[in-house]
Design a protein around this motif. Structure first.
Motif: not given
Length: 362
Positions: A131-150, A176-178
């Motif tokens: 779940r999102p609450s179990e993720l770090s800030g960087g992990q949440q960002q990658r997941v949000a990016l994945a949702r945008s890019l899928v 990492e974002l760069a």
């Protein structure tokens, strides 16, 4: 690739009037400026989340919005990926479900394949059942990016993607974002008010203030040579003051700035005009000395009194009254070694070439 002429007005009287022209070779365009400049509004208009009051948005010859023709494509008909400031992950869904949310109408087998593929590309395969609450800030960002890019967007919109992170995490996630933006091969428009983000992530900078675009160019060029006093302040020129030319000689200018005299390189040695400038100096280009000033090539050795000392990230911001306020950045150790306190006498030292001049209209 994208041409946007945007007019958006609000009931409180605020308005955004801006034009963007992003070519096919642009990788990351950064909308930069203080809070309230209109950056997020432009992003939301491009995404279709805000209607235009006037203007037109065209992407790859397809009209997304045209007020004169009554055209406004809804967000789902625009091939954009939108990364919200707080990532907007659904807390009751796991990572797999969050990524799949934007492609739910797709057949289950195809949807699972696409989720697995994007999760692999963004290195979140091992997080799919969390779940999102179990993720770090960087992990949440990658997941949000994945949702945008899928959804395989043709342009990516990122709204302050690092603002929710603390300092150390922000530095790590920025790097990492760069890397991700370099490898994704999707053009992006990124909103930020942080100059480190702008320099680290963008290859084109658009500086905004109070709903208008002030300057556009390569980030390093805009930061080094701002064309307006507002841009100078926005891009971190800590000292911005008005100065009047007292003398021009051999490619140098002597300027009266309040009660101080500064020496700068003459930006107009041929025509001799103008007679007044905005004087801009970055804090990292100013050194402070106690006692007698050292012998150096710097043309400016200005005696002054420390007015204020305040923490500024990993450095300390020291404001010195030399007849006008000049800001310097020092390490904490340097502040302690020099015994700096408000009221202490110091010399502010900086080169003539460190003084950036912007012509003032008479």
């Amino acid at each position: 690739m994208l041409t946007a002429n945007i007019v958006r007005t609000f009931k409180n009287g605020a308005s955004i009037r801006a034009s963007l022209d992003i070519g096919p070779t642009s990788r990351v365009t950064v909308l930069f400026g203080p809070s309230g400049a209109g950056k997020t509004t432009i992003l939301r208009c491009i995404a279709g989340l805000e209607p235009l009051n006037d203007g037109r948005i065209v992407f790859k010859d397809r009209v997304w919005a045209d007020v004169s023709r009554g055209i406004h494509l809804p967000p789902q008909q625009r091939p954009v990926g939108y990364l919200f400031q707080d990532y907007a992950l659904f807390p009751h869904l796991n990572v797999r479900q969050n990524i799949a949310y934007g492609i739910n109408p797709m057949r289950e087998q195809e949807r699972a394949r696409k989720v697995q593929e994007i999760a692999h590309n963004l290195q979140v395969e091992d997080l799919l059942d969390r779940r999102p609450s179990e993720l770090s800030g960087g992990q949440q960002q990658r997941v949000a990016l994945a949702r945008s890019l899928v959804r395989r967007p043709e342009i990516l919109l990122l709204d302050e993607p690092l603002s929710a992170l603390d300092g150390p995490t922000r530095d790590r996630v920025r790097a990492e974002l760069a890397r991700l933006l370099r490898t994704l091969q999707v053009p992006a428009i990124l909103v930020t008010h942080d100059w480190v983000d702008a320099l680290s992530l963008g290859d084109r900078l658009v500086v905004m203030s109070r709903g208008t675009i002030l300057q556009t160019g390569a980030p390093a060029d805009v930061f080094a040579r701002p064309e307006h006093a507002e841009v100078a302040a926005a891009v971190g020129m800590e000292t911005v003051a008005s100065g009047v030319v007292k003398e021009r000689r051999n490619g140098s200018l002597t300027l009266q700035v309040d009660r101080a005299e500064l020496v700068a390189v003459d930006p107009n040695p041929q025509d001799g005009d103008p007679s007044s400038y905005f004087v801009c100096i970055r804090g990292e280009n100013v050194t402070l000395e106690t006692g007698r000033p050292s012998q150096s090539s710097a043309r400016n050795h200005l005696r002054g009194i420390v007015k204020d000392i305040a923490p500024n990230g990993t450095l300390w911001r020291v404001t010195v009254d030399v007849g006008t306020d000049v800001v310097a950045f020092l390490t904490r150790q340097a502040v302690e070694d020099m015994g700096l306190t408000p009221g202490a006498e110091v010399y502010a030292v900086f080169k003539a070439s460190a003084v950036h001049l912007i012509a003032r209209s008479e």
